[in-house]
Scaffold this active site. Sequence first.
Site, PDB file in Angstrom:
ATOM      1  CG  MET A  87      37.137  34.276  49.229  1.00  0.00           C
ATOM      2  SD  MET A  87      37.775  33.082  48.025  1.00  0.00           S
ATOM      3  CE  MET A  87      36.331  32.047  47.799  1.00  0.00           C
ATOM      4  NE  ARG A  88      32.826  41.449  46.125  1.00  0.00           N
ATOM      5  CZ  ARG A  88      31.507  41.668  46.118  1.00  0.00           C
ATOM      6  NH1 ARG A  88      30.719  40.974  46.913  1.00  0.00           N
ATOM      7  NH2 ARG A  88      30.978  42.561  45.321  1.00  0.00           N
ATOM      8  CG  LEU A  90      37.358  40.926  40.864  1.00  0.00           C
ATOM      9  CD1 LEU A  90      38.841  40.767  40.561  1.00  0.00           C
ATOM     10  CD2 LEU A  90      37.123  42.087  41.814  1.00  0.00           C
ATOM     11  CG  HIS A 106      41.333  28.021  40.334  1.00  0.00           C
ATOM     12  ND1 HIS A 106      40.224  28.499  40.998  1.00  0.00           N
ATOM     13  CD2 HIS A 106      41.001  26.783  39.863  1.00  0.00           C
ATOM     14  CE1 HIS A 106      39.250  27.607  40.919  1.00  0.00           C
ATOM     15  NE2 HIS A 106      39.702  26.554  40.248  1.00  0.00           N
ATOM     16  CB  THR A 138      40.293  37.071  31.123  1.00  0.00           C
ATOM     17  OG1 THR A 138      39.812  35.754  31.412  1.00  0.00           O
ATOM     18  CG2 THR A 138      41.715  37.000  30.585  1.00  0.00           C
ATOM     19  CG  ASP A 142      38.236  30.317  38.691  1.00  0.00           C
ATOM     20  OD1 ASP A 142      38.909  31.202  39.242  1.00  0.00           O
ATOM     21  OD2 ASP A 142      37.348  29.677  39.287  1.00  0.00           O
ATOM     22  CD  GLU A 171      46.789  27.353  46.602  1.00  0.00           C
ATOM     23  OE1 GLU A 171      46.631  28.506  47.037  1.00  0.00           O
ATOM     24  OE2 GLU A 171      45.893  26.480  46.636  1.00  0.00           O
TER      25      GLU A 171
END
Length: 211
Positions: A87-88, A90, A106, A138, A142, A171
């Site tokens: 949960m960062r 980037l 996601h 990228t 998301d 997932e």
Amino acid sequence: MKNIVILISGRGSNMQAIVDAQIAGANICAVIANRPDAAGLAWAAERGIATAVLDHKLYDGREAFDAALTSLIDGYAPDLVVLAGFMRILTAGFVNHYAGRLINIHPSLLPAFTGLHTHERALAEGVKIAGCTVHFVTAELDHGPIILQTAVAVLDDDTVASLSARMLVQEHLIYPQAVRWFVQDKLRLVNGRVHVDCPSPAAALISPPVL
């Protein structure tokens, strides 16, 4: 063997699914968390996987944290870096450093519902199909070339909790599959799109995916 580093922030259920898949040719060499209390660290350590904590609160800004994280990750000589509930947000420098070898999952059918509260927003919009997406990361949040997606029907009585729980099952199926394809060198990036070298790549887009 391909070295894989997995980044988590909490229990790391997708990390657990990837480890439990026992992917041939994959060496899960480290699990790194940005929170000291991340429950997934103990789970990984119990299975003999190296773990490390890099507390983002101890760094002055994203650039400083990402620089330290890059140094830590590179110590494991990774072929692939997997974001599993990390949960960062980037920095572009971090993402570009691992271009083509950094993937994320996601809980929506990207490019729909980027960001947070995906299930709540999907239900509010009244969509009939929801899903999850594994993609190369990228600098745009998301976004990035899509590797694999799967979908589930949204039921009339679905809640955020019920949809989230059903999606998590998916997932846990598609993330190990995407990692497996990477390890097997079956993923090719061509003009910003992912091509999968397998007999029937379309079959992997249904739920459950073909393994």
